[in-house]
Design a protein around this motif. Structure first.
Motif, PDB file in Angstrom:
ATOM      1  N   LEU A 186       0.855  -1.089   0.108  1.00  0.00           N
ATOM      2  CA  LEU A 186      -0.138  -0.060   0.114  1.00  0.00           C
ATOM      3  C   LEU A 186       0.859   1.148   0.055  1.00  0.00           C
ATOM      4  O   LEU A 186       0.485   2.465  -0.518  1.00  0.00           O
ATOM      5  CB  LEU A 186      -0.947  -0.054   1.394  1.00  0.00           C
ATOM      6  CG  LEU A 186      -2.090  -1.055   1.191  1.00  0.00           C
ATOM      7  CD1 LEU A 186      -2.859  -0.936   2.462  1.00  0.00           C
ATOM      8  CD2 LEU A 186      -2.986  -0.655  -0.108  1.00  0.00           C
ATOM      9  N   GLU A 188       3.657   1.275  -1.240  1.00  0.00           N
ATOM     10  CA  GLU A 188       4.278   1.346  -2.682  1.00  0.00           C
ATOM     11  C   GLU A 188       3.234   2.126  -3.384  1.00  0.00           C
ATOM     12  O   GLU A 188       3.607   2.916  -4.440  1.00  0.00           O
ATOM     13  CB  GLU A 188       4.734   0.107  -3.078  1.00  0.00           C
ATOM     14  CG  GLU A 188       6.295  -0.348  -2.672  1.00  0.00           C
ATOM     15  CD  GLU A 188       6.499  -1.536  -3.618  1.00  0.00           C
ATOM     16  OE1 GLU A 188       5.632  -2.448  -4.075  1.00  0.00           O
ATOM     17  OE2 GLU A 188       7.774  -1.546  -3.831  1.00  0.00           O
ATOM     18  N   ALA A 189       2.269   1.506  -3.390  1.00  0.00           N
ATOM     19  CA  ALA A 189       0.884   1.936  -4.424  1.00  0.00           C
ATOM     20  C   ALA A 189       0.750   3.647  -3.986  1.00  0.00           C
ATOM     21  O   ALA A 189       0.724   4.297  -5.095  1.00  0.00           O
ATOM     22  CB  ALA A 189      -0.148   1.399  -3.989  1.00  0.00           C
ATOM     23  N   SER A 190       0.949   3.886  -3.023  1.00  0.00           N
ATOM     24  CA  SER A 190       0.643   5.334  -2.563  1.00  0.00           C
ATOM     25  C   SER A 190       1.920   6.340  -3.059  1.00  0.00           C
ATOM     26  O   SER A 190       1.773   7.401  -3.870  1.00  0.00           O
ATOM     27  CB  SER A 190       0.639   5.526  -0.962  1.00  0.00           C
ATOM     28  OG  SER A 190       0.915   6.888  -0.786  1.00  0.00           O
ATOM     29  N   ASN A 191       3.121   5.751  -3.056  1.00  0.00           N
ATOM     30  CA  ASN A 191       4.219   6.365  -3.630  1.00  0.00           C
ATOM     31  C   ASN A 191       4.159   6.199  -5.175  1.00  0.00           C
ATOM     32  O   ASN A 191       4.376   7.405  -5.781  1.00  0.00           O
ATOM     33  CB  ASN A 191       5.657   5.595  -3.134  1.00  0.00           C
ATOM     34  CG  ASN A 191       5.919   5.908  -1.855  1.00  0.00           C
ATOM     35  OD1 ASN A 191       5.252   7.002  -1.256  1.00  0.00           O
ATOM     36  ND2 ASN A 191       6.604   5.267  -0.954  1.00  0.00           N
ATOM     37  N   ALA A 192       3.755   5.154  -5.702  1.00  0.00           N
ATOM     38  CA  ALA A 192       3.853   5.021  -7.318  1.00  0.00           C
ATOM     39  C   ALA A 192       2.746   5.796  -7.786  1.00  0.00           C
ATOM     40  O   ALA A 192       2.985   6.296  -9.074  1.00  0.00           O
ATOM     41  CB  ALA A 192       3.585   3.570  -7.521  1.00  0.00           C
ATOM     42  N   PHE A 193       1.842   6.325  -7.016  1.00  0.00           N
ATOM     43  CA  PHE A 193       0.669   7.263  -7.644  1.00  0.00           C
ATOM     44  C   PHE A 193       1.095   8.772  -7.420  1.00  0.00           C
ATOM     45  O   PHE A 193       0.427   9.839  -7.765  1.00  0.00           O
ATOM     46  CB  PHE A 193      -0.607   7.176  -6.946  1.00  0.00           C
ATOM     47  CG  PHE A 193      -1.311   6.011  -7.997  1.00  0.00           C
ATOM     48  CD1 PHE A 193      -1.992   6.132  -9.029  1.00  0.00           C
ATOM     49  CD2 PHE A 193      -1.261   4.686  -7.285  1.00  0.00           C
ATOM     50  CE1 PHE A 193      -2.389   5.119  -9.851  1.00  0.00           C
ATOM     51  CE2 PHE A 193      -1.562   3.784  -8.208  1.00  0.00           C
ATOM     52  CZ  PHE A 193      -2.337   4.005  -9.339  1.00  0.00           C
ATOM     53  N   GLY A 194       2.350   8.958  -6.871  1.00  0.00           N
ATOM     54  CA  GLY A 194       3.208  10.501  -6.707  1.00  0.00           C
ATOM     55  C   GLY A 194       2.653  11.018  -5.394  1.00  0.00           C
ATOM     56  O   GLY A 194       2.650  12.452  -5.483  1.00  0.00           O
ATOM     57  N   SER A 195       2.130  10.302  -4.358  1.00  0.00           N
ATOM     58  CA  SER A 195       2.022  11.058  -3.184  1.00  0.00           C
ATOM     59  C   SER A 195       2.977  11.610  -2.564  1.00  0.00           C
ATOM     60  O   SER A 195       4.122  11.228  -2.572  1.00  0.00           O
ATOM     61  CB  SER A 195       1.402  10.072  -2.109  1.00  0.00           C
ATOM     62  OG  SER A 195       0.397   9.043  -2.608  1.00  0.00           O
ATOM     63  N   SER A 196       2.840  12.852  -1.859  1.00  0.00           N
ATOM     64  CA  SER A 196       3.823  13.621  -1.195  1.00  0.00           C
ATOM     65  C   SER A 196       3.943  12.760   0.301  1.00  0.00           C
ATOM     66  O   SER A 196       2.749  11.894   0.543  1.00  0.00           O
ATOM     67  CB  SER A 196       3.686  14.965  -1.028  1.00  0.00           C
ATOM     68  OG  SER A 196       2.394  15.069  -0.329  1.00  0.00           O
ATOM     69  N   GLN A 199       0.740  13.443   2.177  1.00  0.00           N
ATOM     70  CA  GLN A 199      -0.551  12.870   1.556  1.00  0.00           C
ATOM     71  C   GLN A 199      -0.533  11.351   1.776  1.00  0.00           C
ATOM     72  O   GLN A 199      -1.548  10.786   2.010  1.00  0.00           O
ATOM     73  CB  GLN A 199      -0.617  12.894  -0.173  1.00  0.00           C
ATOM     74  CG  GLN A 199      -0.906  14.403  -0.522  1.00  0.00           C
ATOM     75  CD  GLN A 199      -0.907  14.530  -2.030  1.00  0.00           C
ATOM     76  OE1 GLN A 199      -0.028  13.892  -2.671  1.00  0.00           O
ATOM     77  NE2 GLN A 199      -1.399  15.256  -2.530  1.00  0.00           N
ATOM     78  N   ARG A 200       0.694  10.735   1.765  1.00  0.00           N
ATOM     79  CA  ARG A 200       0.762   9.339   2.073  1.00  0.00           C
ATOM     80  C   ARG A 200       0.335   9.041   3.544  1.00  0.00           C
ATOM     81  O   ARG A 200      -0.258   8.193   4.010  1.00  0.00           O
ATOM     82  CB  ARG A 200       2.223   8.822   2.008  1.00  0.00           C
ATOM     83  CG  ARG A 200       2.450   7.146   1.812  1.00  0.00           C
ATOM     84  CD  ARG A 200       3.738   7.050   1.723  1.00  0.00           C
ATOM     85  NE  ARG A 200       4.556   7.413   2.833  1.00  0.00           N
ATOM     86  CZ  ARG A 200       5.814   8.043   2.584  1.00  0.00           C
ATOM     87  NH1 ARG A 200       6.353   8.106   1.529  1.00  0.00           N
ATOM     88  NH2 ARG A 200       6.665   8.395   3.774  1.00  0.00           N
ATOM     89  N   LYS A 203      -3.655  10.040   4.037  1.00  0.00           N
ATOM     90  CA  LYS A 203      -4.454   9.327   3.262  1.00  0.00           C
ATOM     91  C   LYS A 203      -4.653   7.841   3.600  1.00  0.00           C
ATOM     92  O   LYS A 203      -5.381   7.294   2.913  1.00  0.00           O
ATOM     93  CB  LYS A 203      -4.563   9.557   1.804  1.00  0.00           C
ATOM     94  CG  LYS A 203      -4.800  10.945   1.809  1.00  0.00           C
ATOM     95  CD  LYS A 203      -4.927  11.555   0.054  1.00  0.00           C
ATOM     96  CE  LYS A 203      -5.005  13.177  -0.176  1.00  0.00           C
ATOM     97  NZ  LYS A 203      -6.339  13.587   0.301  1.00  0.00           N
ATOM     98  N   VAL A 204      -3.268   7.286   3.878  1.00  0.00           N
ATOM     99  CA  VAL A 204      -3.163   6.064   3.827  1.00  0.00           C
ATOM    100  C   VAL A 204      -2.557   5.439   5.224  1.00  0.00           C
ATOM    101  O   VAL A 204      -3.327   4.787   5.783  1.00  0.00           O
ATOM    102  CB  VAL A 204      -1.983   5.597   2.532  1.00  0.00           C
ATOM    103  CG1 VAL A 204      -1.700   4.000   2.756  1.00  0.00           C
ATOM    104  CG2 VAL A 204      -2.518   5.906   1.244  1.00  0.00           C
TER     105      VAL A 204
END
Lengths: 279, 404
Positions: A186, A188-196, A199-200, A203-204
């Motif tokens: 999760l 990784e997914a958050s980073n892969a979508f360009g979260s700061s 935001q990570r 939101k996660v």
């Protein structure tokens, strides 16, 4: 003390600590006074606020809260338990203890959760904070009661400060743990979508760590209740004073009454916070 | 639009990676480097290019470095050395902000275990990438629903991931990636956690979807059949190195070394090769020509069947030499003697699916395009040759190239 037989002379650790405390009291007294004033103001007003309503109204409100947060059985337990404490004549002490616990826990959360989040983001921070937390939890509470009195004199404030020191670590630890336990995929997914980073976190990581963080807060509440008697030794008013007085007078009956009141309060707070966590 | 160019991309896991890179350049093996330095070579100087709109499969067994390789493309794992070019931008040299922007707009990822946020609804999950970009609520709701419709999950927006089956969860993962409208999709073992039947459905759907979205897809898998089914080209990895890059046919028919050969020896060629691979040019004649012309053509090219087409080259049927001779004698037109009820296949029909229509008719099987125009025929000999591994009978690209 005779140190002649030793290879090295005894380190003047005690002197160093005293010099350090002296230094703090001399140069930071303004800070301590401010902290003291703020905590005193908040707790006093909290107590006043709770004393505004007659006990029976508060008892019913708390019972309703317990019903809503958990079930009707706990509501009934609150009604009977708090009714008993009122009947025994400890209502004013109960209100003071609740104030002590609530204020200590709130401050623990305000300080502890951000520190926990910080720890979770950086291994180096974790490496520094972890031993400090160990220190806070295992150093006997009486030891830091002494400087607490020096800094904040007697009363509610040193009680709150000592309670915070002892009860904050679980909130910090479990916030850190909860965030670190979030599934790596999760993150990784958050980073892969360009979260700061922010935001990570918001939101996660924090939403998914929430139940673990709540478990930490629950532990902090329980630990702060266990500090109530010790805090009474530096003059924090409440049920702790009842128990402490009974101990010094070897008064078995009143001691049991005070202790039972604390247990009822502890069970209520524990079940209500756990119930709120599940919802 | 951009293509991806990966140049000598290397990942060393360990404390002094520069030393290991030097050893790699001296052609030392992964095992030697582990022994010399204690460091692990994740990916060893991988180089390849991916064209626009291509489905590029990186395939290898576990531990071959394929997941590391794909994560270096969007720098979820920082490369030790080497470059990744996206068009004329070097991803490895981007600063944090540029990298974030690239991840938000150009490259989306689909994960093996779906990586959906359990506390958010399907709709909110699909919106995640857009939310991160700060796109306003209405627009991101619209784009996310479109993406969910595209993957066939229009009616599940208010459900939570745990209420969906694995296949459906991965559709959400795909929708989330598509909602950003990226140029590139990175799919890391995207279907590996699904059971075989669902996996096959998802592969088919991905290929259908690709027809309409035309993304550049980099797909990681350990499943050779999956690679052969969906890959335009395949890169085979072993011990962190790419051992061969090529189309499915190239890998099957011309394995670069023993490792690849052993890897592919159990593959059922009938499920990889298509009618397009083995078809030959067909002798055809326009329907308005006479039977005598048909006979003459058959005689000239030495065949016993000729295919009859209309003016637009649309296949009408075939005429055998016997029928044509009879028609010439009785002065009939070709349209009166042609056999029109014949099986046809298309260029992308798998040989496995062509066996049955071939058995139904003695004449060579005719291959038509989408508009029913004749593009070639398949004779039994080529099919048997191809299945025996003889690449002389193959057309280079599996498309419409015809060798007579």
């Amino acid at each position: 003390m005779d140190n002649s037989g030793q290879l090295f002379p005894k380190l003047p650790l005690a002197e160093w600590i005293e010099a350090f405390v002296d230094f703090l009291t001399t140069y930071f007294s303004a800070l301590f006074d401010t902290v003291s004033t703020v905590i005193e103001f908040v707790t006093e007003n909290f107590v006043l606020l709770m004393e505004l309503a007659p006990p029976i109204v508060l008892i019913i409100l708390i019972a309703l809260l317990a019903w809503w947060a958990v079930n009707w059985k706990l509501g009934l337990f609150a009604l009977i338990g708090l009714g008993l404490i009122n009947n025994l004549g400890y209502w004013p002490e109960l209100v003071e203890t609740i104030s002590l616990v609530v204020i200590s826990v709130l401050i623990s959360m305000i300080i502890g959760i951000p520190i926990g989040i910080w720890m979770s983001q950086k291994g180096s921070v974790q490496a520094i904070i972890t031993p400090i937390l160990d220190f806070m939890q295992t150093m006997p509470a009486f030891v830091y009661l002494i400087p607490a009195v020096v800094f904040f004199s007697l009363g509610m404030v040193p009680g709150v400060v000592a309670t915070i020191i002892f009860s904050m670590p679980p909130t910090v630890r479990l916030t850190n743990l909860g965030i670190r336990q979030v599934d790596q995929e999760l993150i990784e997914a958050s980073n892969a979508f360009g979260s700061s980073t922010g935001q990570r976190l918001t939101k996660v990581q924090i939403p998914l760590a929430m139940s673990t963080i709540m478990a930490g807060i629950n532990q902090t509440i329980m630990l702060s209740l266990s500090m109530v008697v010790i805090a009474s030794m530096v003059g924090a008013p409440g049920l702790g004073t009842v128990v402490y007085r009974a101990v010094t007078q070897v008064a078995i009956g009143p001691g049991f009454e005070g202790g039972l009141s604390l247990v009822i309060l502890a069970m209520l707070l524990d079940r209500i916070t756990q119930g709120a966590n599940k919802n | 639009m951009s293509t991806i160019k990966v140049d000598k991309l290397t990942k060393i896991f360990g404390r002094r990676p520069k030393q290991a890179v030097k050893y790699l350049e001296e052609n030392k093996s992964k095992d030697e480097i582990l022994e010399l330095t204690g460091m692990t070579v994740g990916v060893n100087q991988a180089s390849f290019e991916v064209q626009d709109g291509e489905v590029f499969v990186i395939m290898g067994l576990s531990g071959s470095g394929k997941s590391t390789l794909v994560r270096m493309l969007n720098r979820l794992i920082e490369p030790t050395s080497g470059d990744v070019w996206l068009g004329d931008e070097n991803i490895t040299e981007m600063n944090k902000e540029q990298l974030r922007d690239m991840r938000r707009k150009k490259m989306s990822m689909v994960f093996q275990n779906f990586a959906l946020l359990p506390h958010k609804t399907i709709q909110k999950n699909a919106e995640y990438g857009l939310e991160i970009q700060g796109i306003d609520k209405e627009e991101r709701a619209k784009k996310a629903s479109e993406a969910l419709e595209l993957v066939g999950l229009g009616g599940y927006m208010d459900k939570y991931p745990s209420e969906l089956s694995g296949g459906m969860q991965q559709r959400v993962g795909l929708a989330r990636a598509l909602a950003n409208d990226p140029e590139i999709l990175l799919m890391d073992e995207a279907f590996s956690a699904l059971d075989p039947l669902i996996r096959k459905d998802m592969q088919d759907e991905l290929m259908d979807l690709q027809q309409s979205v035309h993304k550049t897809i980099i797909f990681i898998t350990h499943d050779l059949n999956e690679a052969l089914r969906i890959g335009d080209r395949i890169a085979l990895m072993k011990d962190g190195s790419i051992v061969q890059v090529g189309t499915a046919e190239e890998i099957l028919m011309e394995p670069a070394n023993d490792y690849v050969e052993r890897f592919v020896e159990d593959v059922d060629l009938a499920k990889v090769l298509t009618a397009g691979h083995v078809m030959k040019r067909a002798e055809s004649i326009s329907v308005d020509r006479g039977a005598n012309v048909a006979l003459r053509l058959m005689k000239d090219s030495g065949v016993s069947t000729i295919y009859v087409v209309d003016k637009k080259k649309k296949l009408l049927g075939y005429v055998t030499a016997d029928e044509a001779a009879k028609a010439a004698k009785e002065d009939k037109g070709l349209s009166e003697v042609l056999i029109s009820d014949i099986p046809t296949v298309q260029t992308d029909t798998l040989l496995a699916d062509a066996f049955e229509p071939m058995a139904d008719d003695k004449a060579p099987l005719s291959v038509v395009d989408e508009d029913g125009r004749l593009v070639g025929i398949v004779v039994r000999g080529s099919v048997i040759g191809a299945l025996a591994g003889n690449d002389d009978v193959l057309n280079g690209n599996g498309g419409v190239g015809i060798n007579g």
